[in-house]
Write a protein that holds these residues in place. Sequence first.
Motif: not given
Length: 268
Positions: A111-117
Amino acid sequence: MDYSYKNVKGIYEHVLKLGMLSPPEDIIAAWMVFKNTDQVDSMLELGSYLGGGLGMFNQLLTATGHPDVKFTGVDSLEFIGAGARQSRGAWYTDHFNRCLSEHERSSLASLNTPQEATEWIQERTMRLTNTPIDLKCVLDEKELDDQQYDIIHHDYGDSVEENLTTIRHCIPKLKDTGIYIVDDWCTGAPLRTVATVIAQQEGLLFPVLWGKNKVFYAKNPERAQQVVLSMLRDPENNPKLFKGMPGSDYFGTGYKSIRMHWQAIQWA
Ligand SMILES: C[S@@+](CC[C@H](N)C(=O)[O-])C[C@H]1O[C@@H](n2cnc3c(N)ncnc32)[C@H](O)[C@@H]1O
């Protein structure tokens, strides 16, 4: 699920499954408060982490007559996701190993981005709680717009200044009728405790319920007293386990707050 003091063991097992880091008594406390508040439409989680708390709050709010709450999660992802590959997240490794499946651990590490989280938490919440969650994650509380929330759960910050900065920044984001929950009030994050005491002295927080590790506050004394009185009238609250906190008149003549007798809940 039964969220009352009669089901401490069942709640404990569920909390562990979610990987939430809270004792079950605090889930009972949140249930008692949510049952006695007006309509909740929005909740902000400061420190959304794996989403265990988000999943649990979503279930609790649904069960107490507040369906379709819009959640916002803030997490820098430094301890998880990208951070899981670096040393900073190392402290959490044991927790990841205990609470997450191998597949969850490897997908978390990417996970790298808040969208992915957001997507990761939504999928896991659905799988573990069978309840969909309306969620949007951001990396930093400074990215929040001027929306006001019904509930804020504060679960990050190590130093006194860091925590006070968060409280001062986020209390204006709480509706006048809202509830601000400080997690790890007494253990785990002792400098959050110090910051909370100072915030009380600054008139930013007024206590409603002292849980085990979570304390529930209103942002003004009138609202705090409304919620306290509603909780004291609630016939489902066993008065042996939840009682008036002696000395609450520190906050004003006749002021009442409630102490949760979590030791008695454990004995029961
Ligand atoms: C104790 S965990 C949260 C646990 C979660 N609330 C639960 O119930 O399971 C704290 C999280 O806050 C995040 N964090 C710490 N300081 C932060 C900050 N200043 N801004 C954003 N996230 C932060 C960390 O990355 C970590 O994932």
